[in-house]
Design an enzyme around this catalytic site. Structure first.
Site, short mmCIF file in Angstrom:
data_model
loop_
_atom_site.label_atom_id
_atom_site.label_comp_id
_atom_site.label_asym_id
_atom_site.label_seq_id
_atom_site.Cartn_x
_atom_site.Cartn_y
_atom_site.Cartn_z
N LEU A 70 33.61 -10.13 -16.14
CA LEU A 70 33.80 -11.30 -15.31
C LEU A 70 33.20 -10.97 -13.96
CD1 LEU A 70 37.43 -12.73 -15.78
CD2 LEU A 70 35.28 -13.93 -16.17
N ASP A 71 32.41 -11.87 -13.41
CA ASP A 71 31.80 -11.61 -12.11
C ASP A 71 32.88 -11.42 -11.04
OD1 ASP A 71 29.20 -11.91 -13.14
OD2 ASP A 71 29.34 -14.09 -12.94
N LYS A 72 32.49 -10.76 -9.97
CA LYS A 72 33.41 -10.50 -8.85
C LYS A 72 34.02 -11.80 -8.32
CE LYS A 72 33.23 -8.16 -4.31
NZ LYS A 72 33.00 -9.26 -3.34
N SER A 129 34.54 -14.54 -10.02
CA SER A 129 35.20 -15.31 -11.08
C SER A 129 36.60 -14.76 -11.29
CB SER A 129 34.40 -15.23 -12.39
OG SER A 129 33.11 -15.79 -12.22
#
Length: 230
Positions: A81-83, A85
């Protein structure tokens, strides 16, 4: 006479190599040297990743990581998961299970709640469903629907909303994981993503977990999941 096709080994079963000469190194054997050994007891951890946390356990820039929240050693995220998100992250100490969960070939669907800027038209929704052409290729067909705002936690810091521009919530289901895919898909059709939350991954859900909370699957839940993927 028809020959019966050999069944693919299920999770936890070893694959035997035919006609291997004694002492001969196979491609699989070479790869296995680089793989971490499978644990005697497999663990699955569900974590509700807050905004601004990296999906890794170390960082040389002193940013927040999984280590600030999860005290269990030797577990690794299945997918990322992106930072910026939020939401469900599944971690395990099994390399095989990590691959089953993260590899697109196993077609595990991930569902996201996506707050976008603007009011989506049916044409825009259909574009997302059919797949859009990104720089690294066309996305696969996705499950996309307009939803009411979900009952979720407030984000810290809150999103920046522009006055006089409406926002809407979508639920998007994907079976692939291109880099920042959801954000690029919505931007491509003119609906910039303001907030992105993964709420379901395969049969796992973020329900019951507040941001920063985690839980390890009980043995009964784990056994039920193994039955599903086998």
């Amino acid at each position: 006479m028809l020959q019966q096709k050999a069944k693919k080994p299920s999770f936890g079963q070893k694959k035997h190599i035919k006609n291997a000469k004694p002492g001969a190194k196979t491609r699989s054997a070479t790869k296995n040297k680089n793989k971490r050994p499978e644990p005697a007891v497999v663990k699955i951890v569900l974590f509700n990743k807050p905004y601004d946390v990296l999906t890794q356990f170390t960082d040389d820039q002193q940013r927040k990581t999984l280590k600030d929240y999860i005290p269990i050693e030797n577990v690794y995220a299945a997918g990322r998961l992106d930072k910026d998100s939020e939401g469900l992250l599944v971690l395990t100490n099994s390399g095989k299970l990590q691959n089953v969960l993260a590899s697109p070939k196993f077609e595990k669907t991930k569902f996201y709640w996506v707050q976008v800027e603007g009011q989506p038209s049916q044409q825009q929704l259909q574009q997302l469903r059919q797949g859009v052409e990104l720089k690294d290729g066309k996305t696969k067909p996705a499950k996309v629907r307009l939803i009411e705002p979900p009952a979720i936690w407030p984000r810290n810091p809150p999103i920046r909303e522009r006055k006089n521009i409406p926002t809407a919530w979508l639920e998007i289901g994907l079976q692939e994981g291109k880099n920042r895919q959801v954000r690029r898909m919505t931007a491509h059709v003119g609906l910039p993503t303001l907030r992105l939350i993964r709420h379901q991954f395969s049969s796992f859900s973020v329900q019951g977990l507040k941001p920063g909370e985690w839980r390890e699957l009980a043995s009964e839940e784990f056994n039920q999941y193994l039955e599903q993927i086998n």
